[in-house]
Design an enzyme around this catalytic site. Structure first.
Site, PDB file in Angstrom:
ATOM      1  N   LYS A  99      32.696   5.784   8.457  1.00 11.35           N
ATOM      2  CA  LYS A  99      33.573   6.913   8.746  1.00 11.35           C
ATOM      3  C   LYS A  99      32.954   7.881   9.749  1.00 11.35           C
ATOM      4  O   LYS A  99      33.661   8.612  10.429  1.00 11.35           O
ATOM      5  CB  LYS A  99      33.960   7.622   7.455  1.00 11.35           C
ATOM      6  CG  LYS A  99      34.870   6.735   6.603  1.00 11.35           C
ATOM      7  CD  LYS A  99      35.291   7.368   5.311  1.00 11.35           C
ATOM      8  CE  LYS A  99      36.301   6.492   4.576  1.00 11.35           C
ATOM      9  NZ  LYS A  99      35.696   5.226   4.078  1.00 11.35           N
TER      10      LYS A  99
HETATM   11  C1  LIG Z   1      36.358   4.100   3.752  1.00 15.87           C
HETATM   12  C2  LIG Z   1      35.533   2.871   3.577  1.00 15.87           C
HETATM   13  C3  LIG Z   1      36.118   1.580   3.613  1.00 15.87           C
HETATM   14  C4  LIG Z   1      37.605   1.352   3.751  1.00 15.87           C
HETATM   15  O1  LIG Z   1      38.092   1.731   4.999  1.00 15.87           O
HETATM   16  P1  LIG Z   1      39.672   1.779   5.261  1.00 15.87           P
HETATM   17  O2  LIG Z   1      39.829   2.359   6.619  1.00 15.87           O
HETATM   18  O3  LIG Z   1      40.239   2.627   4.180  1.00 15.87           O
HETATM   19  O4  LIG Z   1      40.165   0.393   5.203  1.00 15.87           O
HETATM   20  C5  LIG Z   1      35.287   0.492   3.483  1.00 15.87           C
HETATM   21  N1  LIG Z   1      33.945   0.641   3.311  1.00 15.87           N
HETATM   22  C6  LIG Z   1      33.360   1.859   3.270  1.00 15.87           C
HETATM   23  C7  LIG Z   1      31.905   1.944   3.042  1.00 15.87           C
HETATM   24  C8  LIG Z   1      34.126   3.015   3.404  1.00 15.87           C
HETATM   25  O5  LIG Z   1      33.526   4.221   3.362  1.00 15.87           O
END
Ligand SMILES: *Cc1c(COP(=O)(O)O)cnc(C)c1O
Length: 465
Positions: free
Chosen positions: A111
């Site tokens: 993120k």
């Molecule tokens: C948020 C997150 C995901 C999922 O991502 P999406 O965009 O919701 O599909 C997967 N792995 C980690 C470590 C995350 O923080």
């Protein structure tokens, strides 16, 4: 570049408005009115680096709302926070299989790739307009810390993040509560993650409060986050001289959708493997045409513990020939029946040949972490492991026809207990976080009470001061 809503009943906006606005007023999500063609980039060997490629790629989506020099500077600053010169390195784990390591940012999860940039874009646009906003959000872990880190240096943004007391990991909580910045506030709510989310929704639903404090969100439906994620699909598929298959561990579908957009705009991508944990609504949709919501089950990969994949709406809009009214109607039915149906010809055109899917339970996830460690000596986190395991299930012994890239979404040290149980090795925090457990924590505690939370936000926000 103009943006329109997936529900077809909101004014078209430019990029800056979409950035600050989040959800469209008709409840839909913003998408570009037309998909742009990706720009010509220098060949990978002559690239000016990830930040330069990112600025060139995103210019196609930003239009005139940010000038080229500003966009380049924001990308440079955002990606300078990553602790790897390649920003998102590709690491080979098998003959046909690479990991795209998206976790070298400040909070160790993918993120950061979007939020380091989006925080800076917010601050720039608000500064130009002489405005401020108050970001409020609820988190079960990763999103809150990444959002806080993305805006901690922002002059025009205050942020208040609610988290469920005692229900985040120590690393996740400390990544939020040890940030010492005057515009950052965290609150431990005596309740669950859903309670936190309900409090945030209630604050947005209170129109007087929302407008007075200029509430804003940086949740995963924000278009700018998706846009920032398109970049690494483009650069990685080019680096491997695509076409490639991407495998994406997913919850909200945001990350997969970004890959789909990269392909739509011309990146050399063959198809996608969607990886889920036990919360497998997307896997059931792809494999069995069954999109029904079920109870959320806690797993080793908590950031994928989601049953409604909000970003799926953007793909649905395409499947409906960009008919917003039809999309809105379909989502109304989904909300009332808990089941989303698409026509067989829509599946043939949009799902088959584009998406494959597999889900892994906790035992299979643990086995995959152990197997990857035994074969390569690498520690992978449980989210990444669902992806690596999905590839193993779906790609036959003869190997794939094209290279496979699994997006590694979190650093193993973010989930040390699961990794240690699988491998016997406890992953250490990288040097920039080595003092995480020595820093003082700064947080507030409040009951699960809207009035108390609103009073707290009012006291901390600098909007109108
Ligand atoms: C948020 C997150 C995901 C999922 O991502 P999406 O965009 O919701 O599909 C997967 N792995 C980690 C470590 C995350 O923080």
């Amino acid at each position: 570049m103009r943006y329109l809503s997936t529900r077809g009943d909101a004014p078209e906006l430019g990029f800056a408005e979409v950035l600050l606005g989040g959800l469209a007023p008709d409840g839909g999500l913003y998408v570009p009115a037309e998909w742009p063609r990706l720009p010509e980039l220098p060949p990978p060997g002559a690239s000016g680096g990830y930040a330069a490629d990112a600025a060139a790629i995103m210019a196609a989506f930003v239009g005139d709302d940010l000038d080229a020099a500003t966009l380049a500077r924001l990308c440079d600053e955002a990606y300078a926070t990553f602790r790897h010169p390649a920003v998102v390195p590709l690491v080979q784990i098998d003959h046909h299989h690479w990991l795209l390591e998206l976790f070298h940012g400040p909070t160790l999860a993918f993120k950061d790739v979007a939020l380091q940039l989006v925080g800076r874009m917010f601050d720039h646009v608000l500064g130009q307009r002489g405005e401020r906003v108050t970001i409020v959000g609820a988190t079960s872990g990763d999103t809150g810390s990444a959002a806080i880190d993305g805006v901690k240096g922002c002059d025009h943004v205050d942020i208040v993040i609610l988290y469920p007391a005692g229900r985040t990991s120590d690393v996740q909580r400390r990544q939020m509560t040890t940030i010492d910045a005057p515009n950052v506030h965290t609150v431990a709510i005596d309740g669950t993650f859903d309670d936190c989310q309900d409090l945030v929704k209630a604050m947005f639903a209170d129109a007087e409060f929302r407008d007075r404090l200029r509430l804003s969100a940086v949740n995963s439906i924000n278009w700018a986050r998706v846009m920032a994620q398109v970049v690494y699909y483009v650069t990685a598929s080019r680096a491997l001289a695509g076409p490639v298959t991407f495998c994406v561990p997913t919850g909200n579908f945001g990350n997969v959708l970004a890959g789909w957009i990269a392909r739509r705009c011309g990146a050399p991508i063959a198809d996608f493997i969607v990886a889920s944990n036990t919360n497998d609504i997307l896997t059931r949709f792809v494999n069995d045409a069954d999109m029904t919501t079920r109870e959320v089950v806690p797993t080793l990969s908590p950031s994928m513990d989601i049953q409604v994949s909000s970003n799926f709406e953007r793909l649905l809009f395409e499947m409906n020939g960009r008919d917003g009214g039809m999309t809105a109607e379909q989502l109304r039915r989904f909300r009332s029946t808990g089941r989303l149906d698409v026509e067989p010809d829509q599946r043939r055109e949009w799902v088959e040949g584009t998406f494959r899917a597999a889900s892994l339970g906790d035992a299979a996830t643990t086995a995959e972490i152990a197997r990857t460690f035994a074969e390569t000596g690498m520690l992978i986190d449980p989210h990444t492991a669902t992806g690596v395991g999905a590839v193993r299930r779906l790609v036959g012994a003869g190997g794939p026809e094209v290279p496979i890239v699994t997006t590694a979404t979190a650093h193993p040290a973010k989930f040390p207990d699961a990794v240690e149980r699988a491998t016997g090795v406890r992953p250490g925090l990288p040097p920039h976080l080595a003092d995480l457990f020595d820093l003082p924590e700064r947080t507030a505690s409040l009951p699960n009470d809207l009035a108390a939370v609103q009073e707290f936000v009012t006291a901390r926000s600098r909007v109108g001061r």
